[in-house]
Scaffold this motif. Sequence first.
Motif, PDB file in Angstrom:
ATOM      1  N   LEU A 214       0.584  -0.838  -0.204  1.00 53.16           N
ATOM      2  CA  LEU A 214       0.073  -0.025  -0.116  1.00 53.16           C
ATOM      3  C   LEU A 214       0.639   1.319  -0.267  1.00 53.16           C
TER       4      LEU A 214
ATOM      5  N   LEU B 284      -9.669   1.479  -1.074  1.00 54.53           N
ATOM      6  CA  LEU B 284      -8.270   2.680  -0.889  1.00 54.53           C
ATOM      7  C   LEU B 284      -8.910   3.841  -0.949  1.00 54.53           C
ATOM      8  N   LYS B 285      -9.536   4.709  -2.042  1.00 58.97           N
ATOM      9  CA  LYS B 285     -10.587   6.238  -1.361  1.00 58.97           C
ATOM     10  C   LYS B 285     -10.627   5.796  -0.464  1.00 58.97           C
TER      11      LYS B 285
ATOM     12  N   LEU C 150      -6.164   2.307  -8.544  1.00 60.56           N
ATOM     13  CA  LEU C 150      -6.441   0.518  -8.699  1.00 60.56           C
ATOM     14  C   LEU C 150      -8.077  -0.102  -9.440  1.00 60.56           C
ATOM     15  N   LYS C 151      -8.258   1.035  -9.815  1.00 58.17           N
ATOM     16  CA  LYS C 151      -9.962   0.924 -10.935  1.00 58.17           C
ATOM     17  C   LYS C 151      -9.145   0.850 -11.475  1.00 58.17           C
TER      18      LYS C 151
ATOM     19  N   LEU D 211       0.539   4.205  -3.067  1.00 58.88           N
ATOM     20  CA  LEU D 211       1.009   5.853  -2.641  1.00 58.88           C
ATOM     21  C   LEU D 211       2.099   6.714  -3.092  1.00 58.88           C
TER      22      LEU D 211
ATOM     23  N   THR E  33      -7.197   6.365   1.869  1.00 61.94           N
ATOM     24  CA  THR E  33      -6.768   8.257   1.570  1.00 61.94           C
ATOM     25  C   THR E  33      -7.194   8.600   2.247  1.00 61.94           C
TER      26      THR E  33
ATOM     27  N   ALA F 297     -12.462  -2.718  -4.996  1.00 63.44           N
ATOM     28  CA  ALA F 297     -11.184  -2.677  -4.453  1.00 63.44           C
ATOM     29  C   ALA F 297     -11.365  -1.094  -4.746  1.00 63.44           C
ATOM     30  N   HIS F 298     -11.424  -0.326  -5.322  1.00 60.41           N
ATOM     31  CA  HIS F 298     -10.813   0.567  -5.322  1.00 60.41           C
ATOM     32  C   HIS F 298     -11.698   2.174  -4.189  1.00 60.41           C
TER      33      HIS F 298
ATOM     34  N   ALA G  75      -4.477   7.169  -5.716  1.00 56.94           N
ATOM     35  CA  ALA G  75      -3.992   5.465  -5.750  1.00 56.94           C
ATOM     36  C   ALA G  75      -5.128   5.080  -6.167  1.00 56.94           C
ATOM     37  N   HIS G  76      -6.684   5.351  -5.741  1.00 55.37           N
ATOM     38  CA  HIS G  76      -7.554   4.476  -6.241  1.00 55.37           C
ATOM     39  C   HIS G  76      -7.686   4.280  -7.597  1.00 55.37           C
ATOM     40  N   GLU G  77      -7.496   5.518  -8.275  1.00 58.25           N
ATOM     41  CA  GLU G  77      -7.675   5.561  -9.624  1.00 58.25           C
ATOM     42  C   GLU G  77      -6.736   4.383 -10.123  1.00 58.25           C
TER      43      GLU G  77
ATOM     44  N   THR H 270      -7.675  -3.242 -11.783  1.00 61.84           N
ATOM     45  CA  THR H 270      -9.283  -3.878 -11.879  1.00 61.84           C
ATOM     46  C   THR H 270     -10.006  -3.728 -12.923  1.00 61.84           C
TER      47      THR H 270
ATOM     48  N   ILE I 224      -6.700   9.211   5.911  1.00 61.27           N
ATOM     49  CA  ILE I 224      -5.093   9.626   6.329  1.00 61.27           C
ATOM     50  C   ILE I 224      -5.366  11.058   5.752  1.00 61.27           C
TER      51      ILE I 224
ATOM     52  N   PHE J  80      -5.740   1.663   6.742  1.00 61.16           N
ATOM     53  CA  PHE J  80      -6.523   0.495   5.507  1.00 61.16           C
ATOM     54  C   PHE J  80      -7.435  -0.115   6.869  1.00 61.16           C
TER      55      PHE J  80
END
Lengths: 78, 78
Positions: A48, B66-67, A66-67, A52, B70, B62-63, A62-64, A70, B73, B7
């Motif tokens: 993770l 993660l969103k 991962l999107k 980041l 973050t 999953a994304h 980061a989530h983008e 997937t 945070i 997380f």
Amino acid sequence: MKVECAFGRILKQLRTAKGLSQEQLALSCGLDRTFISMLERGQRQPSLSSILSLSKSLETPAHEMLKKTTDLIDSEKS
Amino acid sequence: MKVECAFGRILKQLRTAKGLSQEQLALSCGLDRTFISMLERGQRQPSLSSILSLSKSLETPAHEMLKKTTDLIDSEKS
């Protein structure tokens, strides 16, 4: 497609779109160039923290990342 | 806040919202219960594969996990 392979493809796509070499990306996020290379070849999974750091250097949330990863896996299934 | 702590909080939130015990979540995604426990306490970082398995069992993309991580945070920074 394995998740690490999909992530590697997305990582390379984002890096080259930014015009960065593996060396430059590695330097900017405090990772080793060979690790970047192994990530891009799907030979390692990022932690993770690495995700980041990469997302900051690539200016992509980061989530983008991962999107996109997937979505790539799902697109290969269909 | 460290990413693994954020997380872990999100993971526990999603698990309890689904009414699952650590044992039930571990069984459903093929992970070890103690690993789930360590993830929730921020003592381990999940691999991409683990994040994907957890996201399936928790029926949360999953994304999105993660969103939420973050965002947590960032909210602590402000």
